[in-house]
Design an enzyme around this catalytic site. Structure first.
Site, mmCIF file in Angstrom:
data_model
loop_
_atom_site.group_PDB
_atom_site.id
_atom_site.type_symbol
_atom_site.label_atom_id
_atom_site.label_comp_id
_atom_site.label_asym_id
_atom_site.label_seq_id
_atom_site.Cartn_x
_atom_site.Cartn_y
_atom_site.Cartn_z
ATOM 1 N N ASP A 298 0.792 -1.232 0.000
ATOM 2 C CA ASP A 298 0.000 0.000 0.000
ATOM 3 C C ASP A 298 0.824 1.281 0.000
ATOM 4 O O ASP A 298 0.305 2.353 0.301
ATOM 5 C CB ASP A 298 -0.987 0.013 1.180
ATOM 6 N N ASP B 225 -4.152 -4.627 -5.040
ATOM 7 C CA ASP B 225 -3.274 -3.485 -5.322
ATOM 8 C C ASP B 225 -1.825 -3.845 -5.637
ATOM 9 O O ASP B 225 -1.066 -2.968 -6.055
ATOM 10 C CB ASP B 225 -3.253 -2.490 -4.151
ATOM 11 N N ASP C 27 -12.081 2.170 5.339
ATOM 12 C CA ASP C 27 -10.971 2.210 4.377
ATOM 13 C C ASP C 27 -9.731 2.850 4.986
ATOM 14 O O ASP C 27 -8.629 2.695 4.459
ATOM 15 C CB ASP C 27 -11.377 3.008 3.133
#
Length: 338
Positions: free
Chosen positions: A124, A162, A313
């Site tokens: 991330d 991701d 989130d």
């Protein structure tokens, strides 16, 4: 950007205990909704939705809490989430124990477990869900643990949200690219060696860029050996747009099938506020299509709720830390759903 559920959150002992509850409340009858009934979470019809509903998830606990406090209307709103199967995000510390617990509970209920693996090193890019395994060897050991926990039980895996996208968009430093491709390809190989496991590599969403930018990275990450790819994970793009994106990408990677995260895309993406954080706890959203393997396109294997609706989130727009349950946001999602 996705958030992790901590390794200490309802690991296998609790999940195995929950499996007994599943056996007692999965008939799908009329259901007693009085205050003494608790959550009474049921499984969905197997023929259209073969994935396991965790009767001890955050949403199920919220249903019970609202019911006990006399908030029956709110309890029934949250039931919209609690009675749908959602992804179980495996924590970093006890992968074998957690994977075993979830898959055994699903197996006892006659369903398929849906697991999300999100522990790639340098995860991330330092955002809300930063972290991941300490290094490549730690990640390989973690994957080995997950595989040992799954065994021969029916499981669908969404692999590393991701991870590929952040290689393509420049977020992950170049020095880590070669290792990440190797780790992803190794994870696909390991998981596909299991008897009843399907693997879908995360492949971004309809709003980030163009399939031309990601199809080669998908190939380098092992898409040929995987069952397919996943789109819209933890995002809000419409199912129609996600199908269009997925079909363009499929044509470039050997007509591979794909799955779509429909957990929160009922009203499409948010268009207000800071463009860089529209994905983070956007207001006014709604639940999307219920999880099912009966989709509108033969290339789409399933609509799934990969993201767990109601879990934050990240610490934006008043939300708690990434992955933590946020009851008011969950309630807004449910109330915004037709």
């Amino acid at each position: 950007m996705y958030g992790m559920r901590g390794a200490g959150v309802r690991v296998s002992v609790a999940v195995l205990g929950a499996a007994l509850l599943v056996a007692g409340c999965s008939s799908g009858g009329d259901g007693d909704k009085d205050k003494n009934a608790g959550a009474k979470i049921t499984q969905q019809p197997k023929e259209s939705d073969p994935f396991w509903v965790n009767p001890d998830g955050n949403a199920a606990r919220q249903v019970e809490a609202y019911a006990k406090s006399g908030k029956d209307d709110d309890a029934e709103q949250i039931r919209k989430i609690a009675e749908q199967p959602t992804g179980e995000w495996i924590g970093p510390e006890n992968p074998e124990q957690e994977a075993q617990g979830f898959t055994e509970a699903a197996d006892k209920a006659g369903r398929t477990a849906l697991l999300v693996l999100y522990n790639i090193p340098h995860r991330d890019c330092g955002q809300y869900s930063q972290g991941g395994a300490a290094d490549g060897n730690a990640y390989r050991a973690w994957i080995d643990g997950v595989a040992a926990g799954i065994g021969d039980r029916a499981t669908t895996v969404i692999l590393e949200p991701d991870a590929i996208l952040h290689l393509v968009d420049g977020c992950t430093p170049e020095e880590f690219h070669e290792e990440r491709y190797d780790l992803l390809k190794g994870a696909v190989t390991k998981l596909k060696s299991l008897k009843n496991t399907k693997v879908y590599l995360d492949a971004g969403n309809a709003g980030w860029g163009h399939p031309d930018q990601i199809y080669e990275p998908l190939q380098w990450a092992g898409i040929a050996q995987a069952d397919g790819f996943a789109v819209n994970t933890s995002n809000f793009y419409s199912t129609q747009d996600s199908i269009a994106y997925g079909k363009q990408l499929s044509a470039k990677v050997g007509k591979k099938h794909f799955v779509i995260d429909t957990s929160r895309n009922g009203k499409g993406p948010y268009k207000g506020g800071d463009a860089d954080e529209r994905w983070c706890n956007p207001p006014g959203r709604a639940l999307g299509e219920s999880p099912t393997t009966k989709t509108s396109d033969p290339l789409v294997d399933a609509y799934l709720w990969v993201k767990r609706p109601g879990e934050s989130d990240g610490t934006c727009k008043g939300g708690p830390k990434a992955g933590q349950w946020w009851a008011s946001y969950a309630l807004a999602l449910a109330k915004g759903t037709n």
